[in-house]
Design a protein around this motif. Sequence first.
Motif, PDB file in Angstrom:
ATOM      1  N   ALA A  44       0.818  -1.215   0.000  1.00 58.94           N
ATOM      2  CA  ALA A  44       0.000   0.000   0.000  1.00 58.94           C
ATOM      3  C   ALA A  44       0.850   1.262   0.000  1.00 58.94           C
ATOM      4  O   ALA A  44       0.410   2.315  -0.494  1.00 58.94           O
ATOM      5  N   ASN A  45       2.056   1.184   0.547  1.00 57.45           N
ATOM      6  CA  ASN A  45       2.929   2.360   0.626  1.00 57.45           C
ATOM      7  C   ASN A  45       3.956   2.424  -0.495  1.00 57.45           C
ATOM      8  O   ASN A  45       4.905   3.209  -0.416  1.00 57.45           O
ATOM      9  N   LEU A  46       3.794   1.595  -1.531  1.00 62.48           N
ATOM     10  CA  LEU A  46       4.710   1.603  -2.672  1.00 62.48           C
ATOM     11  C   LEU A  46       3.981   2.080  -3.920  1.00 62.48           C
ATOM     12  O   LEU A  46       2.936   1.539  -4.292  1.00 62.48           O
ATOM     13  N   THR A  47       4.541   3.105  -4.561  1.00 64.84           N
ATOM     14  CA  THR A  47       4.021   3.610  -5.831  1.00 64.84           C
ATOM     15  C   THR A  47       5.102   3.468  -6.886  1.00 64.84           C
ATOM     16  O   THR A  47       6.248   3.892  -6.660  1.00 64.84           O
ATOM     17  N   LEU A  48       4.741   2.884  -8.032  1.00 60.78           N
ATOM     18  CA  LEU A  48       5.697   2.705  -9.118  1.00 60.78           C
ATOM     19  C   LEU A  48       5.320   3.595 -10.294  1.00 60.78           C
ATOM     20  O   LEU A  48       4.168   3.627 -10.718  1.00 60.78           O
ATOM     21  N   PHE A  49       6.307   4.320 -10.804  1.00 58.97           N
ATOM     22  CA  PHE A  49       6.144   5.105 -12.018  1.00 58.97           C
ATOM     23  C   PHE A  49       7.046   4.493 -13.085  1.00 58.97           C
ATOM     24  O   PHE A  49       8.215   4.197 -12.814  1.00 58.97           O
ATOM     25  N   GLU A  50       6.522   4.306 -14.274  1.00 62.40           N
ATOM     26  CA  GLU A  50       7.342   3.798 -15.371  1.00 62.40           C
ATOM     27  C   GLU A  50       7.819   4.977 -16.208  1.00 62.40           C
ATOM     28  O   GLU A  50       7.019   5.790 -16.675  1.00 62.40           O
ATOM     29  N   GLY A  51       9.130   5.065 -16.391  1.00 64.31           N
ATOM     30  CA  GLY A  51       9.694   6.172 -17.152  1.00 64.31           C
ATOM     31  C   GLY A  51      11.199   6.136 -17.103  1.00 64.31           C
ATOM     32  O   GLY A  51      11.812   5.172 -16.641  1.00 64.31           O
ATOM     33  N   SER A  52      11.805   7.199 -17.569  1.00 64.27           N
ATOM     34  CA  SER A  52      13.265   7.275 -17.642  1.00 64.27           C
ATOM     35  C   SER A  52      13.817   8.116 -16.499  1.00 64.27           C
ATOM     36  O   SER A  52      13.334   9.227 -16.254  1.00 64.27           O
ATOM     37  N   PRO A  53      14.855   7.628 -15.802  1.00 61.13           N
ATOM     38  CA  PRO A  53      15.442   8.406 -14.709  1.00 61.13           C
ATOM     39  C   PRO A  53      16.176   9.660 -15.187  1.00 61.13           C
ATOM     40  O   PRO A  53      16.503  10.524 -14.374  1.00 61.13           O
ATOM     41  N   SER A  54      16.419   9.754 -16.492  1.00 64.89           N
ATOM     42  CA  SER A  54      17.096  10.940 -17.016  1.00 64.89           C
ATOM     43  C   SER A  54      16.124  11.921 -17.662  1.00 64.89           C
ATOM     44  O   SER A  54      16.539  12.940 -18.218  1.00 64.89           O
ATOM     45  N   ASP A  58       9.595  13.050 -16.445  1.00 64.85           N
ATOM     46  CA  ASP A  58       9.263  11.876 -15.628  1.00 64.85           C
ATOM     47  C   ASP A  58       9.675  12.087 -14.175  1.00 64.85           C
ATOM     48  O   ASP A  58       8.952  11.710 -13.250  1.00 64.85           O
ATOM     49  N   LEU A  59      10.842  12.667 -13.966  1.00 61.15           N
ATOM     50  CA  LEU A  59      11.315  12.923 -12.609  1.00 61.15           C
ATOM     51  C   LEU A  59      10.385  13.870 -11.868  1.00 61.15           C
ATOM     52  O   LEU A  59      10.014  13.618 -10.717  1.00 61.15           O
ATOM     53  N   ALA A  60      10.013  14.944 -12.528  1.00 63.64           N
ATOM     54  CA  ALA A  60       9.155  15.940 -11.883  1.00 63.64           C
ATOM     55  C   ALA A  60       7.796  15.349 -11.510  1.00 63.64           C
ATOM     56  O   ALA A  60       7.269  15.618 -10.426  1.00 63.64           O
ATOM     57  N   ALA A  61       7.237  14.509 -12.383  1.00 61.51           N
ATOM     58  CA  ALA A  61       5.924  13.918 -12.117  1.00 61.51           C
ATOM     59  C   ALA A  61       5.991  12.899 -10.987  1.00 61.51           C
ATOM     60  O   ALA A  61       5.144  12.890 -10.089  1.00 61.51           O
ATOM     61  N   ALA A  62       7.023  12.039 -11.016  1.00 59.91           N
ATOM     62  CA  ALA A  62       7.109  10.953 -10.027  1.00 59.91           C
ATOM     63  C   ALA A  62       7.513  11.454  -8.648  1.00 59.91           C
ATOM     64  O   ALA A  62       7.160  10.849  -7.636  1.00 59.91           O
ATOM     65  N   MET A  63       8.240  12.549  -8.582  1.00 62.18           N
ATOM     66  CA  MET A  63       8.785  13.041  -7.321  1.00 62.18           C
ATOM     67  C   MET A  63       7.763  13.794  -6.481  1.00 62.18           C
ATOM     68  O   MET A  63       8.009  14.098  -5.304  1.00 62.18           O
ATOM     69  N   GLN A  64       6.619  14.088  -7.056  1.00 62.84           N
ATOM     70  CA  GLN A  64       5.578  14.849  -6.359  1.00 62.84           C
ATOM     71  C   GLN A  64       5.217  14.194  -5.028  1.00 62.84           C
ATOM     72  O   GLN A  64       4.914  13.008  -4.966  1.00 62.84           O
ATOM     73  N   GLY A  65       5.274  14.975  -3.946  1.00 64.49           N
ATOM     74  CA  GLY A  65       4.867  14.494  -2.632  1.00 64.49           C
ATOM     75  C   GLY A  65       5.952  13.819  -1.821  1.00 64.49           C
ATOM     76  O   GLY A  65       5.733  13.478  -0.657  1.00 64.49           O
ATOM     77  N   SER A  89      25.332   5.503 -21.911  1.00 64.24           N
ATOM     78  CA  SER A  89      26.260   6.609 -22.106  1.00 64.24           C
ATOM     79  C   SER A  89      27.276   6.656 -20.974  1.00 64.24           C
ATOM     80  O   SER A  89      26.981   6.281 -19.833  1.00 64.24           O
ATOM     81  N   ASP A  90      28.500   7.133 -21.277  1.00 65.89           N
ATOM     82  CA  ASP A  90      29.532   7.263 -20.249  1.00 65.89           C
ATOM     83  C   ASP A  90      29.105   8.180 -19.115  1.00 65.89           C
ATOM     84  O   ASP A  90      29.661   8.102 -18.013  1.00 65.89           O
ATOM     85  N   THR A  91      28.159   9.055 -19.372  1.00 64.92           N
ATOM     86  CA  THR A  91      27.755  10.058 -18.368  1.00 64.92           C
ATOM     87  C   THR A  91      26.307   9.866 -17.921  1.00 64.92           C
ATOM     88  O   THR A  91      25.656  10.827 -17.497  1.00 64.92           O
ATOM     89  N   LEU A  92      25.817   8.636 -17.991  1.00 62.71           N
ATOM     90  CA  LEU A  92      24.426   8.381 -17.610  1.00 62.71           C
ATOM     91  C   LEU A  92      24.113   8.874 -16.203  1.00 62.71           C
ATOM     92  O   LEU A  92      23.124   9.576 -15.974  1.00 62.71           O
ATOM     93  N   LEU A  93      24.942   8.496 -15.227  1.00 65.32           N
ATOM     94  CA  LEU A  93      24.673   8.873 -13.840  1.00 65.32           C
ATOM     95  C   LEU A  93      24.790  10.379 -13.642  1.00 65.32           C
ATOM     96  O   LEU A  93      23.957  10.994 -12.978  1.00 65.32           O
ATOM     97  N   THR A  94      25.830  10.958 -14.201  1.00 61.13           N
ATOM     98  CA  THR A  94      26.030  12.399 -14.054  1.00 61.13           C
ATOM     99  C   THR A  94      24.860  13.179 -14.633  1.00 61.13           C
ATOM    100  O   THR A  94      24.343  14.117 -14.011  1.00 61.13           O
ATOM    101  N   ASP A  95      24.430  12.782 -15.828  1.00 63.08           N
ATOM    102  CA  ASP A  95      23.301  13.464 -16.465  1.00 63.08           C
ATOM    103  C   ASP A  95      22.018  13.267 -15.664  1.00 63.08           C
ATOM    104  O   ASP A  95      21.218  14.197 -15.495  1.00 63.08           O
ATOM    105  N   THR A  96      21.807  12.044 -15.166  1.00 63.74           N
ATOM    106  CA  THR A  96      20.604  11.747 -14.392  1.00 63.74           C
ATOM    107  C   THR A  96      20.562  12.548 -13.102  1.00 63.74           C
ATOM    108  O   THR A  96      19.511  13.101 -12.735  1.00 63.74           O
ATOM    109  N   ILE A  97      21.688  12.629 -12.404  1.00 65.13           N
ATOM    110  CA  ILE A  97      21.712  13.372 -11.143  1.00 65.13           C
ATOM    111  C   ILE A  97      21.568  14.867 -11.372  1.00 65.13           C
ATOM    112  O   ILE A  97      20.955  15.574 -10.565  1.00 65.13           O
TER     113      ILE A  97
END
Length: 224
Positions: A44-54, A58-65, A89-97
């Motif tokens: 009940a306390n888990l919500t899953l959003f399907e999308g790209s972490p970069s 998608d980040l803005a929508a899923a992060m709400q609340g 990509s070599d910079t996947l994490l950097t770009d995502t963060i």
Amino acid sequence: MSKHIFLLGGSGRTGLLVIEKALASGHKVTALVRNTAKVEISHANLTLFEGSPSSAKDLAAAMQGCDSVIVTLNNSRQTDSPFSKIINSDTLLTDTISETVAAMKGHGITRISMLSAAGTTDTFVTAPWVMRLMIKHTNLGHAYRDHEGVQAVLEASGLDWTLGRAMMLGKKPGTAPVIESYVVNGKADPKPAMQISRASVAQWLIDSLDRDDLAAKAPMISQK
């Protein structure tokens, strides 16, 4: 204190443990994953959003609340072999963060804790010689340079961030105490063990959200 954690990397081996342990501790979890079918957890306390972490959208929508962020993403290779080709990509994490930081600021979220790797930045000189060779001469180095890019982004973000620079992710018991080590005068103090379990990493990341002493810190984490 109960939190609403936004999680990136929730379908991975460590991320799934973060979900399980956070829910067991009474936290809410919202996870943004590329394929929700890979998260075979229903709560009940888990919500899953399907999308790209970069994806900024998608980040803005899923992060709400949400009120805090945990990241267990890694720049993966085709296999666990250090010689295997990287998938992204070599910079996947950097770009995502970079996008994550922007989304956090948009939602007024200040706390983020992320899994990183021992052997990055100042901890390179303290790593075992075999690890240093692999970082320098195999495709493992791509992921390490990406983690270093992440650290630079977080250091410039103005957020309340923590990086857990894990030693080798192994199969040690999850109940053993975690060792937090820092580089002092070119040496790791205290000297870290070689491994840490994914279960211990997951619990440490969750616990770190409430620890003021880890603000703007990047300890090496290992396990007795």
